[in-house]
Design a protein around this motif. Structure first.
Motif, PDB file in Angstrom:
ATOM      1  N   PHE A 172      14.265  34.585  47.976  1.00  0.00           N
ATOM      2  CA  PHE A 172      15.141  33.424  47.792  1.00  0.00           C
ATOM      3  C   PHE A 172      16.401  33.919  47.092  1.00  0.00           C
ATOM      4  N   PHE A 173      17.357  33.034  46.914  1.00  0.00           N
ATOM      5  CA  PHE A 173      18.655  33.448  46.359  1.00  0.00           C
ATOM      6  C   PHE A 173      18.974  32.736  45.052  1.00  0.00           C
ATOM      7  N   PHE A 174      19.712  33.446  44.200  1.00  0.00           N
ATOM      8  CA  PHE A 174      20.392  32.810  43.066  1.00  0.00           C
ATOM      9  C   PHE A 174      21.758  33.487  42.945  1.00  0.00           C
ATOM     10  N   GLN A 175      22.576  33.065  42.008  1.00  0.00           N
ATOM     11  CA  GLN A 175      23.926  33.621  41.899  1.00  0.00           C
ATOM     12  C   GLN A 175      24.269  34.036  40.477  1.00  0.00           C
ATOM     13  N   LYS A 176      25.138  35.028  40.406  1.00  0.00           N
ATOM     14  CA  LYS A 176      25.839  35.339  39.166  1.00  0.00           C
ATOM     15  C   LYS A 176      27.306  35.017  39.404  1.00  0.00           C
ATOM     16  N   ASN A 177      28.120  35.146  38.373  1.00  0.00           N
ATOM     17  CA  ASN A 177      29.546  34.869  38.506  1.00  0.00           C
ATOM     18  C   ASN A 177      30.322  36.171  38.616  1.00  0.00           C
ATOM     19  N   PRO A 178      31.453  36.159  39.344  1.00  0.00           N
ATOM     20  CA  PRO A 178      32.245  37.389  39.460  1.00  0.00           C
ATOM     21  C   PRO A 178      32.593  37.993  38.101  1.00  0.00           C
ATOM     22  N   PRO A 214      49.647  27.461  45.933  1.00  0.00           N
ATOM     23  CA  PRO A 214      50.243  28.799  45.807  1.00  0.00           C
ATOM     24  C   PRO A 214      51.160  28.969  44.615  1.00  0.00           C
ATOM     25  N   GLN A 215      51.946  27.961  44.302  1.00  0.00           N
ATOM     26  CA  GLN A 215      52.915  28.142  43.218  1.00  0.00           C
ATOM     27  C   GLN A 215      52.793  26.991  42.232  1.00  0.00           C
ATOM     28  N   ALA A 216      51.570  26.722  41.821  1.00  0.00           N
ATOM     29  CA  ALA A 216      51.347  25.573  40.949  1.00  0.00           C
ATOM     30  C   ALA A 216      51.903  25.834  39.555  1.00  0.00           C
ATOM     31  N   ASP A 217      52.220  24.749  38.890  1.00  0.00           N
ATOM     32  CA  ASP A 217      52.637  24.833  37.497  1.00  0.00           C
ATOM     33  C   ASP A 217      51.369  24.787  36.647  1.00  0.00           C
ATOM     34  N   TYR A 218      50.672  25.930  36.600  1.00  0.00           N
ATOM     35  CA  TYR A 218      49.382  25.950  35.901  1.00  0.00           C
ATOM     36  C   TYR A 218      49.559  25.677  34.411  1.00  0.00           C
ATOM     37  N   LEU A 219      48.611  24.989  33.831  1.00  0.00           N
ATOM     38  CA  LEU A 219      48.637  24.708  32.397  1.00  0.00           C
ATOM     39  C   LEU A 219      48.473  25.978  31.577  1.00  0.00           C
ATOM     40  N   PHE A 220      47.728  26.922  32.145  1.00  0.00           N
ATOM     41  CA  PHE A 220      47.503  28.210  31.470  1.00  0.00           C
ATOM     42  C   PHE A 220      47.292  29.230  32.574  1.00  0.00           C
ATOM     43  N   PRO A 221      47.379  30.506  32.297  1.00  0.00           N
ATOM     44  CA  PRO A 221      47.259  31.512  33.364  1.00  0.00           C
ATOM     45  C   PRO A 221      45.883  31.433  34.029  1.00  0.00           C
ATOM     46  N   PRO A 222      45.835  31.478  35.372  1.00  0.00           N
ATOM     47  CA  PRO A 222      44.537  31.484  36.054  1.00  0.00           C
ATOM     48  C   PRO A 222      43.714  32.693  35.614  1.00  0.00           C
ATOM     49  N   ALA A 223      42.393  32.558  35.694  1.00  0.00           N
ATOM     50  CA  ALA A 223      41.518  33.660  35.315  1.00  0.00           C
ATOM     51  C   ALA A 223      41.824  34.886  36.175  1.00  0.00           C
ATOM     52  N   PRO A 224      41.776  36.065  35.577  1.00  0.00           N
ATOM     53  CA  PRO A 224      42.059  37.270  36.360  1.00  0.00           C
ATOM     54  C   PRO A 224      40.975  37.512  37.410  1.00  0.00           C
ATOM     55  N   PRO A 242      36.248  49.474  41.628  1.00  0.00           N
ATOM     56  CA  PRO A 242      36.845  50.640  42.285  1.00  0.00           C
ATOM     57  C   PRO A 242      36.128  50.952  43.596  1.00  0.00           C
ATOM     58  N   VAL A 243      36.847  51.604  44.505  1.00  0.00           N
ATOM     59  CA  VAL A 243      36.298  52.017  45.802  1.00  0.00           C
ATOM     60  C   VAL A 243      36.313  53.539  45.835  1.00  0.00           C
ATOM     61  N   SER A 244      35.163  54.129  46.138  1.00  0.00           N
ATOM     62  CA  SER A 244      35.072  55.593  46.149  1.00  0.00           C
ATOM     63  C   SER A 244      36.056  56.176  47.151  1.00  0.00           C
ATOM     64  N   GLY A 245      36.786  57.214  46.740  1.00  0.00           N
ATOM     65  CA  GLY A 245      37.684  57.909  47.640  1.00  0.00           C
ATOM     66  C   GLY A 245      38.966  57.155  47.947  1.00  0.00           C
ATOM     67  N   SER A 246      39.304  56.159  47.122  1.00  0.00           N
ATOM     68  CA  SER A 246      40.491  55.337  47.401  1.00  0.00           C
ATOM     69  C   SER A 246      41.074  54.844  46.085  1.00  0.00           C
ATOM     70  N   ASP A 247      42.358  54.556  46.088  1.00  0.00           N
ATOM     71  CA  ASP A 247      42.973  53.907  44.936  1.00  0.00           C
ATOM     72  C   ASP A 247      42.882  52.389  45.034  1.00  0.00           C
ATOM     73  N   ALA A 248      42.489  51.895  46.207  1.00  0.00           N
ATOM     74  CA  ALA A 248      42.374  50.445  46.398  1.00  0.00           C
ATOM     75  C   ALA A 248      41.171  49.911  45.620  1.00  0.00           C
ATOM     76  N   ARG A 249      41.219  48.647  45.295  1.00  0.00           N
ATOM     77  CA  ARG A 249      40.093  48.026  44.591  1.00  0.00           C
ATOM     78  C   ARG A 249      39.534  46.882  45.420  1.00  0.00           C
ATOM     79  N   PHE A 250      38.257  46.592  45.204  1.00  0.00           N
ATOM     80  CA  PHE A 250      37.530  45.557  45.944  1.00  0.00           C
ATOM     81  C   PHE A 250      37.518  44.298  45.081  1.00  0.00           C
ATOM     82  N   PRO A 251      38.280  43.249  45.454  1.00  0.00           N
ATOM     83  CA  PRO A 251      38.281  42.027  44.651  1.00  0.00           C
ATOM     84  C   PRO A 251      37.025  41.204  44.918  1.00  0.00           C
ATOM     85  N   VAL A 252      36.364  40.806  43.849  1.00  0.00           N
ATOM     86  CA  VAL A 252      35.062  40.146  43.987  1.00  0.00           C
ATOM     87  C   VAL A 252      35.235  38.632  44.048  1.00  0.00           C
ATOM     88  N   ARG A 253      34.575  38.013  45.038  1.00  0.00           N
ATOM     89  CA  ARG A 253      34.650  36.553  45.191  1.00  0.00           C
ATOM     90  C   ARG A 253      33.396  35.881  44.637  1.00  0.00           C
TER      91      ARG A 253
END
Ligand code: MN
Length: 236
Positions: free
Chosen positions: A59-65, A7-17, A22-33
């Motif tokens: 079948f499945f494959f993946q992309k990155n967030p 939670p409070q690591a002394d990171y060498l550099f800022p973690p990736a954002p 956006p979510v329709s009809g809301s100011d909230a945002r959907f964080p992608v995992r």
């Protein structure tokens, strides 16, 4: 918290954002995992790619967030390719995680839906297929997943039919219906949750209808999933 997260690591550099939509009809945002993608989930597209949908299940494959291209952004023609294809897709956004989810419970895990493009370096994907190699270079490159805002299922329900279509420079190139999906939304969630732990923030791109094709610099792609959303992307 995943193993290794501090939670409070002394990171060498800022973690990736965190990438979020956006979510329709809301100011909230959907964080992608994570971003999962289903291959060959419309019979006509499986046939156009040279496969028999009755003999080869999806079948499945993946992309990155961070492969996501946010709404309103341009799509820069990617490197190391001369054959970039569009694949218009219906996207499932997971709001509640789980593993080994039953088909009958699957829709309870959905937050909402989006329209997305599975942009593909088809030449690199084809080379990988022939060599029996992974698909990342064809599928998981920078900005390869243009997305719409997410429409919450609390507002739109769980569409199991509706037109999914893509225009290139005003001409319709892909035109299908969600009722043509080989694996439906609940089946995709149930199957995928047996292979991986699903969690809030996961996106599942459910496959593309027939009609995939190449893009050129200067093209305008406009894709819509009826009742869910639209993506509009300039190739630059
Ligand atoms: Mn696809």
């Amino acid at each position: 918290m995943p193993d290794g997260a501090t939670p409070q690591a002394d990171y060498l550099f800022p973690p990736a954002p965190v990438t979020s939509l956006p979510v329709s009809g809301s100011d909230a945002r959907f964080p992608v995992r994570r971003i999962y993608c289903v291959g060959r989930n419309y019979a006509a597209h499986a046939v156009e790619m040279g496969h028999d949908p009755d003999k080869e299940p999806p079948f499945f494959f993946q992309k990155n967030p961070d492969s996501i291209l946010l709404p309103g952004s341009d799509f820069p023609y990617p490197t190391k390719t001369s054959d970039v294809h569009f694949e218009m897709e219906h996207v499932i956004a997971i709001g509640t995680g789980g593993s080994d989810i039953a088909v009958g419970d699957a829709l309870d895990h959905v937050f909402g839906y989006a329209a997305g493009l599975d942009m593909t370096r088809r030449d690199l994907q084809s080379q990988a297929k022939k060599a029996g190699r992974p698909w990342e270079v064809g599928k998981a490159f920078e900005r390869s997943a243009p997305m719409s805002a997410i429409a919450p299922s609390s507002q739109i329900g769980h569409p199991d039919h509706g037109r999914i279509w893509l225009k290139v420079n005003g001409e319709v190139r892909q035109d299908g219906d969600l009722d043509q999906l080989i694996w439906k939304t609940p089946e995709i969630i149930a199957y995928l949750s047996g292979l991986f732990d699903l969690a809030p923030g996961d996106l599942i791109m459910s496959g593309t209808p027939a009609g995939v094709g190449s893009v050129q610099v200067g093209d305008r792609l406009e894709g819509t999933v009826e009742g869910i959303g639209s993506v509009s992307v300039a190739v630059v």
